[in-house]
Motif scaffolding. Sequence first.
Motif, short mmCIF file in Angstrom:
data_model
loop_
_atom_site.label_atom_id
_atom_site.label_comp_id
_atom_site.label_asym_id
_atom_site.label_seq_id
_atom_site.Cartn_x
_atom_site.Cartn_y
_atom_site.Cartn_z
N MET A 20 -2.84 9.31 1.70
CA MET A 20 -1.55 9.05 2.29
C MET A 20 -1.43 7.89 3.05
SD MET A 20 0.95 10.81 3.74
CE MET A 20 2.31 9.95 5.07
N VAL A 21 -0.45 6.96 2.59
CA VAL A 21 -0.08 5.75 3.17
C VAL A 21 1.00 5.82 3.96
CG1 VAL A 21 0.37 3.45 2.38
CG2 VAL A 21 -1.17 4.69 0.99
N PHE A 22 0.75 5.33 5.28
CA PHE A 22 2.11 5.36 6.17
C PHE A 22 2.44 3.81 6.46
CE2 PHE A 22 4.34 8.78 8.44
CZ PHE A 22 5.11 7.79 9.12
N GLY A 23 3.49 3.33 6.41
CA GLY A 23 3.85 2.07 6.71
C GLY A 23 5.01 2.10 7.69
N HIS A 24 4.97 0.73 8.43
CA HIS A 24 6.20 0.52 9.53
C HIS A 24 6.35 -0.87 9.59
CE1 HIS A 24 2.36 0.11 11.63
NE2 HIS A 24 2.96 -0.77 12.37
N TYR A 25 7.70 -1.03 9.90
CA TYR A 25 8.02 -2.45 10.06
C TYR A 25 9.22 -2.45 11.19
CZ TYR A 25 11.96 -2.54 6.96
OH TYR A 25 12.96 -2.16 6.32
N ILE A 26 9.53 -3.58 11.54
CA ILE A 26 10.62 -3.97 12.50
C ILE A 26 11.84 -4.27 11.73
CG2 ILE A 26 11.48 -5.19 14.56
CD1 ILE A 26 8.46 -5.40 15.32
N GLN A 27 12.95 -3.83 11.99
CA GLN A 27 14.36 -4.06 11.19
C GLN A 27 15.21 -4.00 12.19
OE1 GLN A 27 14.59 -2.50 7.70
NE2 GLN A 27 17.19 -2.33 7.68
N ASP A 28 16.39 -5.24 11.95
CA ASP A 28 17.59 -5.26 12.72
C ASP A 28 18.22 -4.07 12.25
OD1 ASP A 28 20.12 -5.69 13.92
OD2 ASP A 28 19.89 -7.97 13.38
N TYR A 58 25.48 4.70 15.91
CA TYR A 58 24.11 5.28 15.86
C TYR A 58 22.97 4.49 15.67
CZ TYR A 58 20.57 9.14 15.02
OH TYR A 58 19.62 9.90 14.99
N ALA A 59 23.09 3.77 14.50
CA ALA A 59 22.12 2.73 13.97
C ALA A 59 21.60 1.84 14.71
CB ALA A 59 22.44 2.34 12.55
N THR A 60 22.66 1.40 15.71
CA THR A 60 22.43 0.33 16.68
C THR A 60 21.43 0.77 17.72
OG1 THR A 60 24.15 0.58 18.03
CG2 THR A 60 24.13 -0.94 16.40
N GLN A 61 21.23 2.20 18.13
CA GLN A 61 20.43 2.98 19.25
C GLN A 61 19.21 3.39 18.65
OE1 GLN A 61 21.45 2.42 22.27
NE2 GLN A 61 23.26 1.36 21.74
N HIS A 62 19.15 3.82 17.29
CA HIS A 62 17.96 4.82 16.90
C HIS A 62 17.26 4.03 15.52
CE1 HIS A 62 20.64 7.44 19.00
NE2 HIS A 62 19.61 8.44 19.06
N ALA A 63 15.97 4.40 15.65
CA ALA A 63 15.50 4.10 14.45
C ALA A 63 15.41 4.95 13.48
CB ALA A 63 13.83 3.93 14.88
N TYR A 64 14.92 5.03 12.27
CA TYR A 64 14.75 6.05 11.56
C TYR A 64 13.54 6.10 10.68
CZ TYR A 64 15.76 2.97 7.60
OH TYR A 64 15.98 1.65 6.89
N ILE A 65 13.44 7.33 9.91
CA ILE A 65 12.38 7.55 9.00
C ILE A 65 12.96 7.64 7.61
CG2 ILE A 65 10.30 8.88 8.20
CD1 ILE A 65 10.13 9.94 11.35
N SER A 66 12.46 6.99 6.73
CA SER A 66 13.02 6.96 5.31
C SER A 66 12.41 8.33 4.46
CB SER A 66 12.42 5.72 4.52
OG SER A 66 10.92 5.88 4.26
N VAL A 67 13.17 8.78 3.59
CA VAL A 67 12.68 9.76 2.70
C VAL A 67 11.32 9.61 2.32
CG1 VAL A 67 13.05 11.38 1.08
CG2 VAL A 67 15.10 10.16 2.19
N PRO A 68 10.37 10.38 2.67
CA PRO A 68 8.97 10.42 2.28
C PRO A 68 8.82 10.41 0.48
CG PRO A 68 8.90 12.01 4.10
CD PRO A 68 10.58 11.50 3.63
N ASN A 69 8.09 9.67 0.31
CA ASN A 69 7.91 9.45 -1.20
C ASN A 69 6.71 10.12 -1.55
OD1 ASN A 69 8.25 8.61 -3.89
ND2 ASN A 69 6.51 6.93 -3.47
N VAL A 70 6.64 11.11 -2.45
CA VAL A 70 5.61 11.87 -3.06
C VAL A 70 4.97 11.47 -4.46
CG1 VAL A 70 4.66 14.13 -3.63
CG2 VAL A 70 5.97 13.99 -1.57
N GLU A 71 4.11 10.96 -4.66
CA GLU A 71 3.74 10.41 -6.03
C GLU A 71 2.83 11.16 -6.82
OE1 GLU A 71 1.86 6.22 -8.15
OE2 GLU A 71 2.81 6.32 -6.15
N LEU A 72 3.34 11.95 -7.83
CA LEU A 72 2.34 12.64 -8.62
C LEU A 72 2.25 12.02 -9.90
CD1 LEU A 72 4.12 16.25 -7.93
CD2 LEU A 72 2.23 15.03 -6.90
N TYR A 102 7.96 4.25 6.84
CA TYR A 102 7.76 4.63 5.67
C TYR A 102 6.85 5.32 5.14
CZ TYR A 102 11.92 1.33 4.57
OH TYR A 102 13.16 0.78 4.68
N ALA A 103 6.74 6.40 4.47
CA ALA A 103 5.51 7.16 4.20
C ALA A 103 5.46 7.52 2.60
CB ALA A 103 5.53 8.72 4.92
#
Length: 237
Positions: free
Chosen positions: A1-9, A19-33, A84-85
Amino acid sequence: MVFGHYIQDPAHVQAHSSYATQHAYISVPNVELSPICSPKFRSGPPSEQAQVASEFLNKIIKISKVLSLTDLCIEPSKAVWVLYADVLCLSYDGNVLDASLLALVSALLDLQLPKVTYSEGIVRALADEPVTRLTLYRIPVSTTLSLLAKRLLSDPSDAEESLADEQVTVTIDERGRLCHIWKVGGGSNTATPDVLKECIQRARARYGDVKGMVERAFKERRVVFVASVGDETEMDT
């Protein structure tokens, strides 16, 4: 499991969304097979099974409200954390949904964000300050069962999944509340209401075993399980 994060404007995410100016978000997790985990998979674009698993994780994280995205806001209208996950399967033998969700939730529990400050458009990490962990407001755990010849098989293998008439994945939270039911297949032997009730009962019974496994994995660490906003139970493992 690899979990990443970064800061974005957030203006770069959705320039015209309040909504985007007040909230962060989690990208769609990517499952690799990949072929590394099983010869049934090929290199190249994500397989249909990988896409289904990614959509499953995305749906569970959103509908279960595992995180409060406002907790990831650094400065309203200025800067937010973006998570990002990537779930990397090393050995595949079926039941990828349960393993992927457990990996994602464990990664969120283990994720550490540095203390940061925001000033004049610049975000600075405070190296001397202790890191912070995310507060998870629900801890979803899924249990997959296959219906084969009118019998329920828990934690089905790849071979059992291929022979099953239907597959049911039940997701439960720490209070035993039903978060989601995911069904694949169906037909003459489709799951009846009684079968679904049994699936839910098995999922609730399994939750304690999975929680104990996670606690052992996080021994000597401080993990916070939060049943609901304002109702926290701290667990020293």
